[in-house]
Design an enzyme around this catalytic site. Structure first.
Site, short mmCIF file in Angstrom:
data_model
loop_
_atom_site.label_atom_id
_atom_site.label_comp_id
_atom_site.label_asym_id
_atom_site.label_seq_id
_atom_site.Cartn_x
_atom_site.Cartn_y
_atom_site.Cartn_z
N TYR A 138 -15.04 7.53 59.64
CA TYR A 138 -15.92 7.85 60.77
C TYR A 138 -17.25 8.36 60.20
O TYR A 138 -17.71 9.44 60.55
CB TYR A 138 -15.25 8.88 61.65
CG TYR A 138 -15.87 9.04 63.04
CD1 TYR A 138 -16.68 8.07 63.60
CD2 TYR A 138 -15.61 10.18 63.80
CE1 TYR A 138 -17.23 8.22 64.86
CE2 TYR A 138 -16.15 10.35 65.06
CZ TYR A 138 -16.96 9.37 65.58
OH TYR A 138 -17.51 9.52 66.84
N SER A 139 -17.84 7.57 59.33
CA SER A 139 -19.12 7.90 58.71
C SER A 139 -19.76 6.59 58.28
O SER A 139 -19.15 5.52 58.35
CB SER A 139 -18.93 8.84 57.51
OG SER A 139 -18.02 8.30 56.57
N VAL A 172 -8.77 16.79 43.28
CA VAL A 172 -9.93 16.51 44.12
C VAL A 172 -9.78 17.22 45.45
O VAL A 172 -8.72 17.19 46.07
CB VAL A 172 -10.10 14.98 44.35
CG1 VAL A 172 -11.31 14.71 45.25
CG2 VAL A 172 -10.24 14.25 43.02
N GLY A 180 -8.14 10.91 56.72
CA GLY A 180 -7.60 10.70 55.38
C GLY A 180 -8.10 9.47 54.67
O GLY A 180 -7.49 9.04 53.69
N CYS A 355 -27.57 6.60 69.02
CA CYS A 355 -27.60 6.98 67.60
C CYS A 355 -28.02 5.80 66.73
O CYS A 355 -28.78 5.98 65.76
CB CYS A 355 -26.24 7.50 67.18
SG CYS A 355 -25.85 9.14 67.84
#
Length: 383
Positions: A138-139, A172, A180, A355
């Site tokens: 989601y980026s 990490v 995830g 956006c």
């Protein structure tokens, strides 16, 4: 459109409010009730007064209410921003109120940190699974050599792994792990152990399912409560929720958790301006208490704690990513329409489209910033 909203174009009232809106639109290429896909079609005569009184909040809510329509909201938003209307439509009282709130209160405190998860990310995994690609990123995707959304998201994940110089067995930390996507990719393809944190219950549950059998631990917690030491730290699409009052503690926390020879990758939307502000519609309906950082905010807040090694901007790729999400959302809405109302559909269409237009107008940026604690060896950033 809402069932109780008008279903036909209204005759434009000869009012002071309408004339004021027409003056604002002069030279923008936007026509009221015009034929172009970018034109704004009016269904309610009170739209103009509502927009003048409430600014972008009124414009967005009026769209959700079915008061107006536009075939290509992304083109409309891009034109309006290029015309300089992004700032001019915010009433002075709205600007003052947000500055006072942000100045006197920590809108992203521990107590408030989970609100964006409850309002947006917990809305429903079924919705996001249909809007996003199979990685559930989601980026912004990385479209340099990609032809599809899935290819762009895999390229973004791999680019982050390469910048972090991952090696098998590394520990990490993923701050704001979402569903995830990075944790799964890094553990599966680079053999690292990942701890991911999120403030969304829905995200945490699905992330644990997706990462089952991998050396991945998903925790529901605030970044300020983290302990331990990690070889690498990554944060993708989370910094927008940190807030300017918390930038120092954020970078101080990263320094405290990062190994002396470690690397930290920050992936965030960026603002062209250092003014502390937020669009009121986005703040109310999409990302409560979110604030976009400027380059100066990041540089100043990180300077006492970390060494800046690399800074990459691929903001235009977010336009393409958002339009791909919108395509998925429209194509698969019928699969979940019985579980959400029409107002939610229009809210998401407006959010994604506006956006996209903002990134197309270069009103917003997308940065990947790579930090170290000052290790001796030279860093050569992959592209």
């Amino acid at each position: 459109m809402n069932s109780n909203a008008p279903t036909h174009l209204t005759a434009l009232p000869d009012s002071r409010a309408r004339r004021a809106i027409e003056r604002l639109l002069e030279g923008s290429g936007i026509t009221l009730n015009g034929p172009a896909p970018r034109d704004l079609r009016v269904y309610h005569p009170d739209l103009f007064e509502r927009v003048l009184r409430q600014g972008t909040l009124g414009l967005g809510e009026a769209y959700m209410d079915g008061w107006w329509e536009c075939e290509r909201l992304d083109q409309l938003a891009c034109r309006l921003l290029q015309h300089g209307l992004g700032e001019r439509v915010h009433p002075p009282s709205e600007r003052l109120m947000y500055r006072l709130q942000a100045g006197f209160f920590n809108l992203q405190s521990r107590a408030r940190a989970y609100r964006v998860g409850e309002v947006h990310y917990d809305l429903g995994n079924d919705l996001f699974q249909r809007m996003l690609d199979p990685t559930l990123c989601y980026s912004c995707g990385y479209w340099k050599e990609a032809d599809t959304l899935h290819e762009a998201q895999l390229a973004k994940l791999e680019l982050a792994c390469r910048k972090l110089e991952l090696e098998p067995g590394m520990r990490v930390l993923d701050i704001g792990c979402g569903w995830g996507s990075f944790a799964e990719h890094a553990a599966r393809h680079h053999g690292v152990e990942v701890t991911g944190i999120t403030i969304s219950k829905e995200q945490a549950e699905l992330a644990r399912q997706r990462c089952a059998g991998l050396p991945v631990a998903i925790e529901l917690m605030d970044y300020r409560d983290l302990e331990g030491c990690f070889d690498r730290i990554v944060s993708i699409g989370m910094f927008e929720h940190v807030g300017h009052r918390n930038y120092p503690v954020y970078f101080r926390t990263v320094e405290r958790l990062l190994d002396a020879e470690g690397l930290f990758l920050l992936h965030t939307i960026g603002s062209n301006s250092s003014e502390i502000t937020a669009d009121p519609w986005i703040n109310r309906y999409i990302f409560p208490n979110g604030v976009l950082p400027s380059a100066m905010h990041i540089a100043r807040a990180s300077e006492p704690y970390l060494l800046l090694e690399d800074w990459q901007n691929f903001g235009p790729d977010y336009d393409r990513t958002l339009m791909a999400w919108l395509g998925n959302f429209d194509a698969r809405w019928g699969e979940i329409a019985d579980r959400y109302n029409e107002r939610t559909r229009r809210m998401f269409r407006y959010y994604l489209s506006v956006c996209a237009g903002a990134f197309r107008a270069r009103h917003l940026q997308l940065w990947q910033v790579l930090f170290s604690r000052g290790r001796e060896q030279r860093y050569d950033a992959p592209r």
